[in-house]
Motif scaffolding. Structure first.
Motif, mmCIF file in Angstrom:
data_model
loop_
_atom_site.group_PDB
_atom_site.id
_atom_site.type_symbol
_atom_site.label_atom_id
_atom_site.label_comp_id
_atom_site.label_asym_id
_atom_site.label_seq_id
_atom_site.Cartn_x
_atom_site.Cartn_y
_atom_site.Cartn_z
ATOM 1 N N VAL A 299 0.845 -1.200 0.000
ATOM 2 C CA VAL A 299 0.000 0.000 0.000
ATOM 3 C C VAL A 299 0.887 1.260 0.000
ATOM 4 O O VAL A 299 0.552 2.262 -0.639
ATOM 5 C CB VAL A 299 -0.981 -0.023 1.190
ATOM 6 N N THR A 300 2.016 1.191 0.693
ATOM 7 C CA THR A 300 2.944 2.332 0.652
ATOM 8 C C THR A 300 3.418 2.584 -0.780
ATOM 9 O O THR A 300 3.469 3.738 -1.231
ATOM 10 C CB THR A 300 4.158 2.060 1.567
ATOM 11 N N ARG A 302 1.795 1.847 -3.435
ATOM 12 C CA ARG A 302 0.665 2.413 -4.184
ATOM 13 C C ARG A 302 0.505 3.899 -3.892
ATOM 14 O O ARG A 302 0.187 4.682 -4.783
ATOM 15 C CB ARG A 302 -0.625 1.669 -3.800
ATOM 16 N N MET A 303 0.706 4.293 -2.634
ATOM 17 C CA MET A 303 0.628 5.717 -2.287
ATOM 18 C C MET A 303 1.696 6.504 -3.050
ATOM 19 O O MET A 303 1.441 7.599 -3.557
ATOM 20 C CB MET A 303 0.836 5.898 -0.779
ATOM 21 N N ARG A 304 2.887 5.953 -3.117
ATOM 22 C CA ARG A 304 3.963 6.629 -3.848
ATOM 23 C C ARG A 304 3.614 6.760 -5.322
ATOM 24 O O ARG A 304 3.880 7.798 -5.944
ATOM 25 C CB ARG A 304 5.274 5.863 -3.667
ATOM 26 N N LYS A 306 0.599 6.801 -6.589
ATOM 27 C CA LYS A 306 -0.507 7.760 -6.705
ATOM 28 C C LYS A 306 0.026 9.192 -6.602
ATOM 29 O O LYS A 306 -0.369 10.083 -7.350
ATOM 30 C CB LYS A 306 -1.530 7.496 -5.605
ATOM 31 N N LEU A 307 0.944 9.387 -5.653
ATOM 32 C CA LEU A 307 1.553 10.707 -5.477
ATOM 33 C C LEU A 307 2.271 11.156 -6.755
ATOM 34 O O LEU A 307 2.252 12.322 -7.129
ATOM 35 C CB LEU A 307 2.548 10.651 -4.303
ATOM 36 N N LEU B 199 3.889 7.145 7.980
ATOM 37 C CA LEU B 199 3.494 6.556 6.700
ATOM 38 C C LEU B 199 3.668 7.571 5.573
ATOM 39 O O LEU B 199 4.110 7.236 4.475
ATOM 40 C CB LEU B 199 2.040 6.078 6.779
ATOM 41 N N ILE B 202 7.396 7.468 4.446
ATOM 42 C CA ILE B 202 7.845 6.390 3.550
ATOM 43 C C ILE B 202 7.046 6.397 2.245
ATOM 44 O O ILE B 202 7.477 5.809 1.261
ATOM 45 C CB ILE B 202 7.831 4.990 4.212
ATOM 46 N N ALA B 203 5.918 7.109 2.236
ATOM 47 C CA ALA B 203 5.193 7.300 0.971
ATOM 48 C C ALA B 203 5.694 8.568 0.264
ATOM 49 O O ALA B 203 4.956 9.181 -0.505
ATOM 50 C CB ALA B 203 3.695 7.355 1.211
ATOM 51 N N ASN B 204 6.929 8.956 0.555
ATOM 52 C CA ASN B 204 7.588 10.070 -0.137
ATOM 53 C C ASN B 204 6.948 11.432 0.085
ATOM 54 O O ASN B 204 7.024 12.307 -0.778
ATOM 55 C CB ASN B 204 7.644 9.801 -1.646
ATOM 56 N N GLY B 205 6.296 11.611 1.244
ATOM 57 C CA GLY B 205 5.715 12.917 1.540
ATOM 58 C C GLY B 205 4.284 13.056 1.057
ATOM 59 O O GLY B 205 3.819 14.166 0.774
ATOM 60 N N ALA B 206 3.578 11.929 0.984
ATOM 61 C CA ALA B 206 2.191 11.950 0.491
ATOM 62 C C ALA B 206 1.289 12.768 1.424
ATOM 63 O O ALA B 206 1.467 12.773 2.634
ATOM 64 C CB ALA B 206 1.657 10.517 0.384
ATOM 65 N N THR B 210 -3.974 11.548 -0.654
ATOM 66 C CA THR B 210 -3.269 10.474 -1.366
ATOM 67 C C THR B 210 -3.196 9.217 -0.498
ATOM 68 O O THR B 210 -3.415 8.100 -0.969
ATOM 69 C CB THR B 210 -1.843 10.931 -1.731
ATOM 70 N N ILE B 211 -2.929 9.424 0.780
ATOM 71 C CA ILE B 211 -2.826 8.286 1.701
ATOM 72 C C ILE B 211 -4.162 7.553 1.805
ATOM 73 O O ILE B 211 -4.221 6.326 1.727
ATOM 74 C CB ILE B 211 -2.350 8.782 3.086
ATOM 75 N N ASP B 213 -6.767 7.709 -0.303
ATOM 76 C CA ASP B 213 -7.389 7.293 -1.564
ATOM 77 C C ASP B 213 -6.610 6.248 -2.342
ATOM 78 O O ASP B 213 -7.144 5.653 -3.279
ATOM 79 C CB ASP B 213 -7.640 8.518 -2.456
ATOM 80 N N ALA B 214 -5.346 6.026 -1.997
ATOM 81 C CA ALA B 214 -4.616 4.942 -2.665
ATOM 82 C C ALA B 214 -5.337 3.632 -2.372
ATOM 83 O O ALA B 214 -5.936 3.468 -1.303
ATOM 84 C CB ALA B 214 -3.180 4.872 -2.160
ATOM 85 N N GLU B 215 -5.287 2.700 -3.318
ATOM 86 C CA GLU B 215 -5.964 1.401 -3.109
ATOM 87 C C GLU B 215 -5.444 0.750 -1.821
ATOM 88 O O GLU B 215 -4.242 0.552 -1.659
ATOM 89 C CB GLU B 215 -5.699 0.490 -4.306
ATOM 90 N N GLY B 216 -6.348 0.476 -0.898
ATOM 91 C CA GLY B 216 -5.956 -0.142 0.375
ATOM 92 C C GLY B 216 -5.465 0.860 1.405
ATOM 93 O O GLY B 216 -5.129 0.481 2.528
ATOM 94 N N GLY B 217 -5.428 2.143 1.048
ATOM 95 C CA GLY B 217 -4.860 3.155 1.938
ATOM 96 C C GLY B 217 -5.683 3.375 3.207
ATOM 97 O O GLY B 217 -5.156 3.338 4.314
ATOM 98 N N LEU B 220 -5.462 0.457 5.491
ATOM 99 C CA LEU B 220 -4.175 0.396 6.190
ATOM 100 C C LEU B 220 -4.153 1.369 7.366
ATOM 101 O O LEU B 220 -3.740 1.021 8.476
ATOM 102 C CB LEU B 220 -3.022 0.697 5.221
ATOM 103 N N VAL B 297 6.462 -0.015 9.153
ATOM 104 C CA VAL B 297 6.796 1.383 8.849
ATOM 105 C C VAL B 297 8.024 1.824 9.660
ATOM 106 O O VAL B 297 8.951 2.450 9.127
ATOM 107 C CB VAL B 297 5.594 2.300 9.151
#
Lengths: 311, 311
Positions: A299-300, A302-304, A306-307, B199, B202-206, B210-211, B213-217, B220, B297
């Motif tokens: 999921v992380t 996927r967030m990246r 999406k971002l 989170l 590690i999601a690059n600053g989402a 974005t967190i 709405d990402a699939e499964g976000g 999680l 995480v």
């Protein structure tokens, strides 16, 4: 068989170019379908430096993606990355003659299904490559080490096509392990790849040593391997718990290195997220098996994506 | 009380500068201890633009970190980030007079203990700030919104020092919630911060959208909140399951935004990993509560730190 079969490589990156060279050495006619590297390969062929010697060759035909074939190949070897934006079924379609056998040399789990569904009357051979090779510039490949293929008919068994292709690869100088259970072999390879590869990406491209030596790192990898094992078992491929120790010890014995997905990430190339990780989580969900560690990493990613506007 | 108490702010970033200004407005003498911004604040004071009006002020004394105090303050307010490389016990030591009360306005969980252990004879007041403020350049702070403090004696209760300080903050124009259970309030705030902040890194600053709405976000995040809740309950702070929905709905109602840890990460500043996440996982382990999502995480962040040579 008197005449050697004809080969078409679709996706002549490092892997496809290398295995094409091996079959060329074995006496086959070997052609390629290319997209961005068409011009350079058409002009100068494929140059491959290798510990096996110079493997450079000129493909018998160099096709441009989208062109119409002159002949259908006996074996179509597909070596593209398995990515959401790449329609592999469409990609091979123009080149699938009535008796063409489809061969996959690709990473990941459950990557055969859509091709098997699309081409049910064509034998499908699934291969796993154990190789270190990279494309250093257009049309130029460096083969660093290894090269063995694990090969079997999908979804299971070994047929005459496998045997013929295996003989050719061996004649060209590389080792082949034929397997009755190629899907089981994929699970076995994923025991390592599924934890290490995606985790190295969200850890910013960390190498194996960094992953294992960070506080809690080895325990996390072990927990992820255990999750993959549970899913594999539910799919009919139970594995020995000892494989966990063997994977960890084997990794510790090697010099620290960045896996191919980490390198793809660091070089801004797309990663095979779903082939290596997403499909495992999907199968786990189908069986109702909890995979919280794998899911957090997935999921992380996927967030990246999406971002970055990719998902 | 006739004379207003004296205040010393240690760590006059955005948070410390703002709350210093409030107490200055309430009539206290307010001094600061600074490191890198000593020269600019000594020369021009602290400039603060705020929806409450211009809050700029000159501290009564501007000390350089390591200097000897002229007087000990009645209240020492510590506002530094809680980071592995920052020895907060040593940082406040020179300024702790016999009757100095120590006040923390800092994020995270279980961040009071080492100070309480080091200064057992000094009343310790713990505060959580609900504020949007940032330091835009040396000595310059922009207060964007909010400002409420949740305040209580550590580890629990409300004493006269809390009441005195609360009255002063309120006289200066901000709201205070006094609480008998400040640690419980920290758990409540961590219900959001512990999942979202690390989170997002590690999601690059989402951002929040974005967190979620990402699939499964969203699933999680819910699983991570549930893990924090389980640990809070084991610590004696049970919470209503409905808080999960409320946190998600509240976040969805706000415009997408990047939390402070995401901004720290994106701006190359250190993040409060252990205060916000690591301590929660440590407490979970002490209770034997599984927190696989939080742990994945945390360990990923440790790998990143190790890769960067920080751990």
């Amino acid at each position: 068989m008197s005449e050697k079969p004809s080969i078409l490589i679709v996706g002549a990156g490092a892997i496809g170019s290398f295995y094409g060279a091996i079959l060329k050495k074995a006496g086959c006619s070997v052609s390629t379908v290319l997209r961005s590297e068409y011009d350079v390969v058409k002009e100068q062929g494929i140059r491959i430096s290798s510990s096996l010697g110079d493997l450079s060759y000129r493909p018998d035909h160099v096709y441009r993606d989208g062109e119409t074939p002159e002949d259908y190949p006996d074996y179509l070897i597909l070596c593209v990355k398995v990515l959401p934006g790449v329609d592999r079924v469409a990609l091979v379609k123009p080149w699938m003659g009535p008796s063409t056998r489809l061969v996959l040399i690709e990473n990941g789990l459950d990557i055969e299904r859509e091709l098997a569904d699309a081409y049910p009357d064509h034998p499908l051979i699934s291969c796993l490559a154990f190789i270190a090779a990279s494309r250093t510039e257009p049309g130029v490949v460096e083969h660093k080490a290894y090269g063995k293929l694990v090969m079997g008919r999908y979804p299971e068994g070994i047929d005459d096509h496998c045997r013929e292709l295996s003989d050719l690869f061996q004649a060209g100088g590389i080792g082949i392990d034929l397997t009755e259970q190629v899907v089981g072999e994929r699970w076995r390879k994923c025991l390592w790849n599924t934890p290490f590869n995606p985790l190295s990406v969200i850890a910013n491209g960390a190498d194996t040593r960094t992953i294992l030596d960070a506080e809690g790192g080895e325990a996390l990898i072990r927990a992820m391997i255990r999750e993959v094992m549970a899913v594999a078992e539910a799919e009919g491929y139970p594995m020995d718990e000892k494989l966990i120790d063997l994977n960890i010890e084997g990794t510790r014995k090697m010099p620290p290195y960045k896996n191919s997905m980490a390198l793809d990430y660091l070089n801004g190339r797309p990663i095979e997220r779903d082939a290596v990780l997403g499909n495992v989580v999907t199968i786990a969900e189908r069986h109702g098996i909890p995979v919280p560690h794998l899911n957090t990493v997935l999921v992380t990613l996927r967030m990246r994506a999406k971002l970055a506007g990719e998902d």
